[in-house]
Design an enzyme around this catalytic site. Structure first.
Site, short mmCIF file in Angstrom:
data_model
loop_
_atom_site.label_atom_id
_atom_site.label_comp_id
_atom_site.label_asym_id
_atom_site.label_seq_id
_atom_site.Cartn_x
_atom_site.Cartn_y
_atom_site.Cartn_z
N LYS A 195 0.87 -1.18 0.00
CA LYS A 195 0.00 0.00 0.00
C LYS A 195 0.90 1.23 0.00
CE LYS A 195 -3.55 2.33 2.74
NZ LYS A 195 -4.45 2.22 3.90
N LYS A 248 -2.21 -1.54 -3.78
CA LYS A 248 -3.09 -0.39 -3.66
C LYS A 248 -2.28 0.90 -3.68
CE LYS A 248 -6.01 1.83 -0.30
NZ LYS A 248 -6.43 1.92 1.07
#
Ligand code: PBG
Length: 327
Positions: A195, A248
Site C-alpha cells: 500500500k 493499492k
C-alpha cells in the site's frame, strides 16, 4: 505481413479470442458505515457513494445481492475518536454492529455475500494515524495488539474476511496468531500488502474523516518510487500467513501488479481507490469522457495485469450497466 486484422473483423470472433473480461463475481464493493440511525448521505467528493448507518445497510445489501457482486468491504466512521482508536476494537463499535445487522438481514433474505472488515485505526484515532502514538511517532509494535483485537472483534461479529490496511510491520502475523488463539482458524486475512503513500486516497479521507491531523503516512505506507520493495512487502505478508495479497492504489501501480502476479501463487487483489473513482466521475460529469466505456476499460486492465480480485467503488454501477445491457 502478419494479417492481425483477420481476427478483429467480427464482434463474435473478437469475443471468441478475447483474453480477459471483467467479472462481477470478482468485484468487492467498499461501503462506509457511520453511527446513528436513518443515515444515508452522499460523500461530496465521491458522487454515487454514500455513508450509511447500520439500519440503512439493507438498501445497499439488496443492490449488491442482485448485482451478483462477491462482497462488500466495510469501513467504520465512529461517533467518537480517541488517542488509541478504541472504537476499532469495541465489540459494540460501528463495524461489528453493521456486520451483525447484515447477518440478520441475510437470514431473512435467504442469501448472502462476503463481508470483509477493513482493519485499521485511522478512522478511530483523534490524530488520524493508523496506529498508536508514542512521542509523536506511530509505534509499530504497540499498535499490533490493537489491530489484533480489532480483527478478533470483527471475526466474532461474523466478518468473513479481515483486511489489515495500516502497513504496520508484522500485522498479518499478529492478527493470524490472535484469530487462531480465539478459534477463528478459518477466517482468512487479506493483507493490504503493498500500500503506497498516495494522493489518490484524498476523497476517502473526506468520506471517512480520517486525514492525519499532523504529518503524513510516509513512515508506514510505501514510497511510490519503489517496486522491488513492494515485492518484499508482498513476500512478508505471504510468510506471515496472508491468504490474499493486495496492491493499492491500482491504476498507477499495474507494473507492481504484473510483477506480483509472476512472483506469488496466492490470490491477488487490487484496490481501485477513491481518487481513481472520483477522477472518472468528475470527467464524466463534465461530459469529457464516456463513463461506461472508461470503467469497463479500467476494470479489464486490472484483470489483464494479473489481479484476481478488484475492490472498486465502480462495482455497483458496472454491474447495473451489465444487467441493463443484457435485458
Ligand atoms: C485506512 C484506509 C485508507 C484507504 C483504505 N483504508 C486511507 C488511508 O490509508 O489514508 C483508502 C481507500 C480509498 O482511497 O479508496 N488506512
Amino acid at each position: 505481413m502478419q494479417r492481425m486484422r483477420r481476427m478483429r473483423a467480427d464482434a463474435r470472433l473478437r469475443g471468441l479470442v478475447s483474453e480477459t473480461s471483467p467479472d462481477v463475481k470478482k468485484l468487492i464493493y467498499p461501503v462506509f458505515v457511520t453511527y446513528g440511525n436513518g443515515v444515508k448521505e452522499e460523500v461530496p467528493s465521491m458522487p454515487g457513494v454514500y455513508r450509511y448507518s447500520a439500519d440503512r445497510l439493507g438498501e445497499v445489501a439488496d443492490e449488491v445481492f442482485s448485482a451478483g457482486i462477491a462482497g462488500i468491504m466495510l469501513f467504520g466512521i465512529p461517533e467518537r475518536k480517541d488517542e488509541k482508536g478504541s472504537g476499532a476494537y469495541d465489540a459494540n463499535g460501528v463495524v461489528p454492529r453493521a456486520v451483525a445487522f447484515l447477518k440478520e438481514y441475510f437470514k431473512k433474505a435467504g442469501r448472502s455475500f462476503l463481508i470483509i472488515a477493513d482493519i485499521c485505526l485511522c478512522e478511530y484515532t483523534s490524530h488520524g494515524h493508523c496506529g498508536a502514538l508514542c512521542g509523536g511517532e506511530v509505534d509499530n509494535d504497540a499498535s499490533l495488539p490493537l489491530h489484533a483485537a480489532a480483527a478478533v472483534c470483527a471475526a466474532r461479529a461474523g466478518a468473513d474476511i479481515v483486511a489489515p490496511s495500516s502497513m504496520m510491520d508484522g500485522v498479518v502475523g499478529a492478527i493470524r496468531q490472535a484469530l487462531d488463539a480465539e478459534g477463528f482458524i478459518n477466517t482468512p486475512i487479506m493483507g493490504y500488502s503493498a500500500k503506497f503513500a498516495s494522493a489518490f486516497y484524498g476523497p476517502f479521507r473526506d468520506a471517512a474523516d480520517s486525514a492525519p491531523q499532523f504529518g503524513d503516512r510516509k513512515s508506514y505506507q510505501m514510497d511510490y518510487r519503489n517496486a522491488r520493495e513492494a515485492l518484499r512487502e508482498l513476500s512478508a505478508d505471504e510468510e506471515e500467513g496472508a491468504d490474499i495479497l493486495m496492491v493499492k492504489p491500482a491504476l498507477s501501480y499495474l507494473d507492481v501488479v504484473a510483477r506480483a502476479r509472476r512472483r506469488t501463487d496466492l490470490p491477488l487483489a487490487v484496490y481501485n481507490v477513491s481518487g481513481e473513482y472520483s477522477m472518472v466521475k468528475a470527467a464524466a460529469a463534465n461530459g469529457w469522457i464516456d463513463e461506461d466505456k472508461i470503467v469497463e476499460e479500467i476494470l479489464t486492465a486490472f484483470f489483464r495485469a494479473g489481479a484476481d480480485i478488484v475492490i472498486t467503488y465502480h462495482a455497483l454501477g458496472f454491474a447495473r450497466r451489465l444487467r441493463e445491457g443484457k435485458e
